[in-house]
Scaffold this active site. Structure first.
Site, PDB file in Angstrom:
ATOM      1  N   GLY A  13      34.834  46.453  36.609  1.00 49.61           N
ATOM      2  CA  GLY A  13      35.302  44.990  36.178  1.00 49.61           C
ATOM      3  C   GLY A  13      34.172  44.384  34.820  1.00 49.61           C
ATOM      4  O   GLY A  13      33.584  43.521  34.862  1.00 49.61           O
ATOM      5  N   VAL A  65      41.280  49.229  40.189  1.00 53.74           N
ATOM      6  CA  VAL A  65      40.595  49.750  41.475  1.00 53.74           C
ATOM      7  C   VAL A  65      41.320  50.037  42.658  1.00 53.74           C
ATOM      8  O   VAL A  65      40.740  50.404  43.630  1.00 53.74           O
ATOM      9  CB  VAL A  65      39.258  49.163  41.506  1.00 53.74           C
ATOM     10  CG1 VAL A  65      38.199  49.218  40.497  1.00 53.74           C
ATOM     11  CG2 VAL A  65      39.278  47.843  42.059  1.00 53.74           C
ATOM     12  N   TYR A 157      40.047  34.518  50.514  1.00 51.71           N
ATOM     13  CA  TYR A 157      38.862  34.939  49.695  1.00 51.71           C
ATOM     14  C   TYR A 157      37.666  34.962  50.407  1.00 51.71           C
ATOM     15  O   TYR A 157      36.684  35.999  50.375  1.00 51.71           O
ATOM     16  CB  TYR A 157      38.718  34.148  48.371  1.00 51.71           C
ATOM     17  CG  TYR A 157      37.555  34.221  47.501  1.00 51.71           C
ATOM     18  CD1 TYR A 157      37.493  35.599  46.712  1.00 51.71           C
ATOM     19  CD2 TYR A 157      36.341  33.444  47.440  1.00 51.71           C
ATOM     20  CE1 TYR A 157      36.375  35.862  45.979  1.00 51.71           C
ATOM     21  CE2 TYR A 157      35.473  33.693  46.304  1.00 51.71           C
ATOM     22  CZ  TYR A 157      35.575  35.095  45.816  1.00 51.71           C
ATOM     23  OH  TYR A 157      34.304  35.404  44.722  1.00 51.71           O
TER      24      TYR A 157
HETATM   25  N1  LIG Z   1      32.195  33.598  39.006  1.00 54.24           N
HETATM   26  C1  LIG Z   1      31.869  32.854  40.080  1.00 54.24           C
HETATM   27  O1  LIG Z   1      31.761  31.894  40.270  1.00 54.24           O
HETATM   28  C2  LIG Z   1      31.672  34.010  41.177  1.00 54.24           C
HETATM   29  C3  LIG Z   1      30.732  33.756  42.221  1.00 54.24           C
HETATM   30  C4  LIG Z   1      30.694  34.534  43.037  1.00 54.24           C
HETATM   31  C5  LIG Z   1      31.004  35.907  43.236  1.00 54.24           C
HETATM   32  N2  LIG Z   1      32.048  36.188  42.166  1.00 54.24           N
HETATM   33  C6  LIG Z   1      32.300  37.434  42.158  1.00 54.24           C
HETATM   34  O2  LIG Z   1      31.779  38.187  41.104  1.00 54.24           O
HETATM   35  C7  LIG Z   1      32.814  39.143  40.719  1.00 54.24           C
HETATM   36  C8  LIG Z   1      32.948  39.300  39.279  1.00 54.24           C
HETATM   37  O3  LIG Z   1      33.635  37.996  38.869  1.00 54.24           O
HETATM   38  P1  LIG Z   1      33.591  37.082  37.494  1.00 54.24           P
HETATM   39  O4  LIG Z   1      33.167  35.729  37.942  1.00 54.24           O
HETATM   40  O5  LIG Z   1      32.573  37.792  36.639  1.00 54.24           O
HETATM   41  O6  LIG Z   1      35.109  37.104  37.213  1.00 54.24           O
HETATM   42  P2  LIG Z   1      35.845  37.501  35.901  1.00 54.24           P
HETATM   43  O7  LIG Z   1      35.133  36.759  34.414  1.00 54.24           O
HETATM   44  O8  LIG Z   1      37.302  37.156  36.204  1.00 54.24           O
HETATM   45  O9  LIG Z   1      35.770  39.042  35.854  1.00 54.24           O
HETATM   46  C9  LIG Z   1      36.590  39.950  36.729  1.00 54.24           C
HETATM   47  C10 LIG Z   1      36.527  41.535  36.187  1.00 54.24           C
HETATM   48  O10 LIG Z   1      36.985  42.158  37.283  1.00 54.24           O
HETATM   49  C11 LIG Z   1      38.002  43.179  36.556  1.00 54.24           C
HETATM   50  N3  LIG Z   1      39.120  43.164  37.486  1.00 54.24           N
HETATM   51  C12 LIG Z   1      39.754  42.488  38.523  1.00 54.24           C
HETATM   52  N4  LIG Z   1      40.670  42.899  39.220  1.00 54.24           N
HETATM   53  C13 LIG Z   1      40.442  44.445  39.102  1.00 54.24           C
HETATM   54  C14 LIG Z   1      41.073  45.325  39.471  1.00 54.24           C
HETATM   55  N5  LIG Z   1      42.149  45.551  40.314  1.00 54.24           N
HETATM   56  N6  LIG Z   1      40.858  46.861  38.835  1.00 54.24           N
HETATM   57  C15 LIG Z   1      39.804  46.838  37.855  1.00 54.24           C
HETATM   58  N7  LIG Z   1      39.039  45.694  37.601  1.00 54.24           N
HETATM   59  C16 LIG Z   1      39.419  44.542  37.829  1.00 54.24           C
HETATM   60  C17 LIG Z   1      38.388  42.145  35.558  1.00 54.24           C
HETATM   61  O11 LIG Z   1      38.788  43.104  34.359  1.00 54.24           O
HETATM   62  P3  LIG Z   1      40.531  43.245  34.158  1.00 54.24           P
HETATM   63  O12 LIG Z   1      41.329  42.053  34.269  1.00 54.24           O
HETATM   64  O13 LIG Z   1      40.340  43.690  32.807  1.00 54.24           O
HETATM   65  O14 LIG Z   1      40.790  44.396  35.166  1.00 54.24           O
HETATM   66  C18 LIG Z   1      37.262  41.628  35.140  1.00 54.24           C
HETATM   67  O15 LIG Z   1      36.516  42.495  34.029  1.00 54.24           O
HETATM   68  C19 LIG Z   1      34.099  39.036  41.718  1.00 54.24           C
HETATM   69  O16 LIG Z   1      33.859  40.332  42.488  1.00 54.24           O
HETATM   70  C20 LIG Z   1      33.944  37.732  42.127  1.00 54.24           C
HETATM   71  O17 LIG Z   1      34.357  37.630  43.233  1.00 54.24           O
HETATM   72  C21 LIG Z   1      32.189  35.429  41.234  1.00 54.24           C
END
Ligand SMILES: NC(=O)c1ccc[n+]([C@@H]2O[C@H](COP(=O)([O-])OP(=O)(O)OC[C@H]3O[C@@H](n4cnc5c(N)ncnc54)[C@H](OP(=O)(O)O)[C@@H]3O)[C@@H](O)[C@H]2O)c1
Length: 256
Positions: A13, A65, A157
């Site tokens: 990601g 993934v 989620y």
């Molecule tokens: N932002 C928050 O508030 C927050 C808080 C707690 C935890 N998180 C967790 O942090 C992690 C990253 O989230 P983020 O906030 O950085 O969100 P984001 O900006 O939407 O980034 C998510 C990344 O994951 C990739 N991705 C999603 N589905 C995928 C798949 N099936 N296969 C391969 N790559 C995939 C996306 O790339 P592509 O679309 O190019 O594949 C993107 O690079 C997640 O696990 C999320 O649950 C986020």
């Protein structure tokens, strides 16, 4: 300190948010990067930037993934190149929708379960045996405060992030007797593409999530991941929970 210079980190990601910031921070500190995500153009652009800016080696794998075969193919390709990742950051994940459980979209549920749980498992199963063989490595799972406390309309989620918490604990137990460490880093509200994805591209809803307070930024999480990855090898930080100062738990906020 345990330097990551010259090591290999596999980060899922990396086209946005935490993953992109982690790749940048690691590369800035001399770590070679293996990136996984689905958006080819963004992957290519980041690969170019990291190589140019930091002079590190970068490999990009464009796939989902959720596809076990592609996870295995990537692992085989790395083996052919004689690369064993020193660090695996299981970051790829998403929230899709925010609805009452009796109104939730099955497609959203499947996306979250397949990515956040099964994708993390597929990636771990493809890479961890190589680490065990070498008796060296570090798995960093990106969980969430959603894996500590359920909130209304968070249902599936929440369930996936509770699963990440359980799997991180399970990995630590199953790796007892090896030198491999596992950590789950569990952020609160962070401003990334997360909310745009959760609300299916509804910009108004997504923007509202970050109004009236200072949310975490992707770079904040990248700094923490770097701290965990560079802790001395006898130090195993198994869990880190990180909130913005304006958020004390899922319910208690200081919004202006
Ligand atoms: N932002 C928050 O508030 C927050 C808080 C707690 C935890 N998180 C967790 O942090 C992690 C990253 O989230 P983020 O906030 O950085 O969100 P984001 O900006 O939407 O980034 C998510 C990344 O994951 C990739 N991705 C999603 N589905 C995928 C798949 N099936 N296969 C391969 N790559 C995939 C996306 O790339 P592509 O679309 O190019 O594949 C993107 O690079 C997640 O696990 C999320 O649950 C986020």
């Amino acid at each position: 300190m345990n330097s990551i210079r010259g090591k290999w980190a596999l980060i899922t990601g990396t086209t946005s948010g935490f993953g992109k910031a982690i790749a940048d921070t690691f590369a800035q500190n001399g770590c070679n990067i293996i990136m996984v995500a689905r958006r080819a153009e963004k992957l290519e652009a980041l690969e170019h930037i990291l190589k140019e800016k930091y002079g590190v080696q970068v490999l990009s794998y464009c796939f989902d993934v959720r596809n076990l075969n592609q996870c295995i193919e990537m692992a085989n390709d790395l083996s052919e190149r004689e690369i064993v990742p020193d660090i695996l950051v299981n970051n790829a994940g998403l929230a899709s929708g925010k609805d009452k459980i009796y109104e939730g979209l099955i497609g959203d549920w499947e996306k979250m379960i397949d990515t956040n749980i099964k994708g993390l498992l597929y990636m771990t199963r493809s890479i961890l045996p190589k680490m065990v063989e070498r008796n060296e490595g570090h798995v960093i799972n990106i969980g969430s405060i959603a894996g500590h406390q359920v909130y209304p309309e968070g249902n599936v989620y929440n369930a996936t992030k509770f699963a990440v918490k359980a799997l991180n604990e399970a990995m630590n137990l199953d790796l007892a007797g090896t030198n491999i460490r596992c950590c789950s880093i569990d952020p609160g509200a962070a401003e990334t593409e997360f909310s745009m994805v959760r609300f299916h591209g509804d910009e108004q809803k997504a923007t509202k999530v970050y109004e009236g307070y200072q949310p975490l930024q992707a770079e904040d999480i990248a700094d923490i991941v770097y701290y965990v990855a560079t802790a001395p090898v006898h130090v195993n930080i198994t869990n880190l929970v990180v909130y913005p100062t304006a958020q004390r738990n899922v319910y208690v906020w200081d919004k202006k």
